[in-house]
Design a protein around this motif. Structure first.
Motif, PDB file in Angstrom:
ATOM      1  N   ILE A  36       0.755  -0.962  -0.057  1.00 52.62           N
ATOM      2  CA  ILE A  36       0.062   0.067   0.219  1.00 52.62           C
ATOM      3  C   ILE A  36       0.999   1.416  -0.096  1.00 52.62           C
ATOM      4  N   TYR A  48      -4.607  16.002  -2.566  1.00 52.15           N
ATOM      5  CA  TYR A  48      -4.758  14.956  -1.844  1.00 52.15           C
ATOM      6  C   TYR A  48      -4.005  14.047  -1.400  1.00 52.15           C
ATOM      7  N   ILE A  50      -4.079   9.429  -1.015  1.00 58.35           N
ATOM      8  CA  ILE A  50      -5.107   8.692  -1.379  1.00 58.35           C
ATOM      9  C   ILE A  50      -4.496   7.617  -1.035  1.00 58.35           C
ATOM     10  N   PRO A  51      -5.324   6.288  -0.502  1.00 58.18           N
ATOM     11  CA  PRO A  51      -4.012   4.958  -0.628  1.00 58.18           C
ATOM     12  C   PRO A  51      -4.465   4.120  -1.628  1.00 58.18           C
ATOM     13  N   MET A  52      -2.845   3.961  -2.408  1.00 61.00           N
ATOM     14  CA  MET A  52      -3.375   2.507  -3.020  1.00 61.00           C
ATOM     15  C   MET A  52      -2.611   1.528  -3.416  1.00 61.00           C
ATOM     16  N   LEU A  53      -2.826   0.345  -4.438  1.00 63.05           N
ATOM     17  CA  LEU A  53      -2.244  -0.903  -4.402  1.00 63.05           C
ATOM     18  C   LEU A  53      -1.054  -0.017  -5.350  1.00 63.05           C
ATOM     19  N   HIS A  64      -2.212   1.504 -10.788  1.00 65.85           N
ATOM     20  CA  HIS A  64      -3.318   1.300 -11.841  1.00 65.85           C
ATOM     21  C   HIS A  64      -4.801   2.296 -11.234  1.00 65.85           C
ATOM     22  N   GLY A  65      -5.653   2.644 -12.008  1.00 65.17           N
ATOM     23  CA  GLY A  65      -6.919   2.567 -11.865  1.00 65.17           C
ATOM     24  C   GLY A  65      -7.548   2.868 -12.672  1.00 65.17           C
ATOM     25  N   SER A  66      -9.144   3.165 -12.547  1.00 64.72           N
ATOM     26  CA  SER A  66     -10.255   3.753 -13.900  1.00 64.72           C
ATOM     27  C   SER A  66     -10.152   4.702 -14.522  1.00 64.72           C
ATOM     28  N   SER A  69     -11.343   7.740 -13.352  1.00 61.67           N
ATOM     29  CA  SER A  69     -11.010   8.046 -12.210  1.00 61.67           C
ATOM     30  C   SER A  69     -10.799   9.085 -11.712  1.00 61.67           C
ATOM     31  N   ARG A  70     -10.713  10.462 -10.511  1.00 61.99           N
ATOM     32  CA  ARG A  70      -9.634  11.999 -10.690  1.00 61.99           C
ATOM     33  C   ARG A  70      -8.831  11.802 -10.544  1.00 61.99           C
ATOM     34  N   LEU A  71      -8.374  10.870  -9.761  1.00 64.44           N
ATOM     35  CA  LEU A  71      -7.081  10.497  -9.660  1.00 64.44           C
ATOM     36  C   LEU A  71      -5.823  10.500 -11.013  1.00 64.44           C
TER      37      LEU A  71
END
Ligand code: FAD
Length: 220
Positions: A36, A48, A50-53, A64-66, A69-71
């Motif tokens: 994480i 911001y 934001i926690p993520m893998l 990675h993300g959609s 996604s705003r991020l």
């Protein structure tokens, strides 16, 4: 040639500089403890975090993300970013309230993300799965074209980075406070896996795979 934090003033650790490291080996070591990260960025004047893998491949860190996604949108556009990984290894109990501390291992990367090239995406996607559970990627269905299209993979080159690590007992063993008869020392903090809980839809008789057996047997 990449820069490390040692050469970058804004990545230089000021407080307790003896706990700092800037070499590639130390940076990779903490990143590889995964999985994480907290990723900070600013969007329209608001910060911001934001926690993520994440996953590391060579001298790059991937997230990675959609695509929606705003991020992902803000970071892919090149916003300055900061990625932090922290591990709590112990609570440090001193005789005085002031000397209480934590043993920890952390890394901070400064930089910008860019969209990963097509040829690096497979290794990055493998790294995310492997960060969750080593050995897992080879056991499961790889991402298909539709999933690859929906997912944005971003990379940050490891250029400005610092590691800060605290280990060992409280700092008051050599002080007058050592005379105080209150227990002092370190309580290690460990991450442990519980028993695997099968998905409700798991077909009858499907055994635990090798990656799961390794953690179930505590051999990880
Ligand atoms: C352990 C872990 C792993 C994750 N791994 C990934 C990953 O690999 N990829 C990924 O895209 N996402 C991951 N997530 C989810 C991630 O934290 C965000 O929720 C998501 O990426 C934000 O999507 P967005 O930009 O559309 O949300 P936004 O539109 O940016 O979110 C709007 C607001 O919701 C709030 N918010 C968003 N996320 C969180 C959160 N996690 N907790 C509390 N409040 C929140 C914040 O106030 C934020 O400003 C993970 C979360 C956790 C906890």
């Amino acid at each position: 040639v990449t820069r490390t934090g040692a050469k970058s003033s804004r990545a230089r650790i000021r407080r307790s500089p003896k706990k700092a490291r800037y070499d590639r080996g130390s940076i990779h070591r903490v990143l590889d403890r995964g999985p994480i990260a907290h990723v900070a960025f600013c969007d329209q004047g608001q910060t911001y975090c934001i926690p993520m893998l994440y996953g590391r491949v060579g001298d790059r860190v991937y997230i990675h993300g959609s695509r929606a996604s705003r991020l992902v949108r803000v970071l892919a556009a090149g916003a300055p970013a900061c990625l932090t990984v922290t591990h709590l290894d112990g609570i440090v109990l001193a005789r005085s309230a002031f000397e209480h501390s934590a043993n920890y291992d952390s890394v901070v990367l400064l930089g910008r993300f860019t969209a990963a090239d097509a040829e690096e995406r497979p290794a990055a996607l493998e790294a995310f799965t492997e960060a969750v559970l080593p050995g897992r990627f080879a056991e499961v269905r790889p991402p298909n074209k539709k999933e690859l299209r929906a997912t944005q993979v971003l990379r940050m080159d490891i250029e400005e980075a610092s590691v800060k690590t605290r280990t060992g007992p409280p700092d008051d063993d050599d002080s007058v406070d050592a005379e105080i008869d209150v227990w002092a020392g370190v309580v290690p903090v460990l991450t442990v896996y519980g028993s695997p809980q099968p998905s409700p839809g798991l077909r009858e008789g499907v055994p635990l795979s090798a990656s799961l057996l390794r953690i179930a047997e505590g051999r990880q």
